[in-house]
Design a protein around this motif. Sequence first.
Motif, PDB file in Angstrom:
ATOM      1  N   PHE A 138     -53.782-104.381 -46.310  1.00 14.06           N
ATOM      2  CA  PHE A 138     -52.521-104.633 -47.001  1.00 14.06           C
ATOM      3  C   PHE A 138     -51.824-103.300 -47.280  1.00 14.06           C
ATOM      4  N   THR A 139     -50.499-103.349 -47.353  1.00 13.84           N
ATOM      5  CA  THR A 139     -49.708-102.168 -47.692  1.00 13.84           C
ATOM      6  C   THR A 139     -49.089-102.362 -49.062  1.00 13.84           C
ATOM      7  N   ALA A 140     -49.253-101.380 -49.940  1.00 11.32           N
ATOM      8  CA  ALA A 140     -48.722-101.485 -51.305  1.00 11.32           C
ATOM      9  C   ALA A 140     -47.210-101.327 -51.309  1.00 11.32           C
ATOM     10  N   ASN A 141     -46.532-102.219 -52.011  1.00 11.66           N
ATOM     11  CA  ASN A 141     -45.075-102.144 -52.194  1.00 11.66           C
ATOM     12  C   ASN A 141     -44.704-101.738 -53.610  1.00 11.66           C
ATOM     13  N   ASP A 142     -45.709-101.578 -54.462  1.00 14.38           N
ATOM     14  CA  ASP A 142     -45.483-101.175 -55.846  1.00 14.38           C
ATOM     15  C   ASP A 142     -46.758-100.505 -56.341  1.00 14.38           C
ATOM     16  N   THR A 143     -46.657 -99.819 -57.473  1.00 11.50           N
ATOM     17  CA  THR A 143     -47.838 -99.144 -58.023  1.00 11.50           C
ATOM     18  C   THR A 143     -48.778-100.116 -58.720  1.00 11.50           C
TER      19      THR A 143
END
Length: 315
Positions: free
Chosen positions: A243-248
């Motif tokens: 998965f790729t993080a879109n937020d912290t």
Amino acid sequence: MCVRLLALLTALFGGLIGGQLQAANLLVNGDFEMVTMTNGNALHSTLFGNSLDNTVLNAAAKNLPTVTGWATKGYNFVFVDNPTYNGGNPQSATGADDYSKGACILGTCDTSLRLSLWGPDSATNNGLTNSPTGGNFIGADGAYGNAPIEQVVTGLEVGKVYKLTFWWAAAQQSTYNGVTQDAWQVCFGVCDYTLPPDAPIFLDFRDGHSTYVTSPGDQIKSTSTVTNANHGFVPWQFQTMYFTANDTTQKLSLLAYGLPLGQPPFALIDGLNLEAIPEPSTWAMMLIGFGLVGGIMRSNRRSPVSREVMKAQIV
């Protein structure tokens, strides 16, 4: 000088490699070993979370045990070591507490109603075992009282890729019969969802499936779907997802999916680990380091031969 340089490079890149191989698990209690029981009870298999928060009966019915780091409103159980996860008769004291079926009167709940899985202790030698990581695991009904288990993950880096790994298997609730199917859906992001229609009412759940309501940036992946024979067990298998993080700060949500409705298929899960994937530049530095170390070692091996050749030429 070469020896000191070799030692320095080896220590530097050895530490870097070790750090990457032992990346920290960003999940709290990914193996479900930290469980807080209620009412002074000893640790045992049980329905957990906040699945009864919306009921209209007394507070005792809502006082479910908790699994540290995880929340759920579904018909989900934490199972502890054999034999307490498959105690045979659901009325047996070795089954899992199922408070959703017990009547609560004046603060006292009937805890004689319990749930168990088909397995060796229920006279079914289907191979049911603990997970490969040992200890506790989660069992989630994929077709009844269906809702995910969730954890909010902090400290993420936007744009960075994260690897999720876990073990999962498929089982069936004892006293029920028939072929079932199981899978896990995994959401990383906001991960809102809708509960099955008409659920929950009082202390009861309803047949049906929860559905993710996707927000921008939500990523949803699924395991394969396995078919489980009557009274069967599908062995534990290892799963990897990226998965790729879109937020912290994002939510990791895991939703069991099963068929048919009204025929309890249970998806099991354990050993969840979420870690950051090294940047390409980090791997490049490691490869350069390997080259330097290898070059120095080759040079050192050739040095004695070269000195002997030089002596021979001088003579």
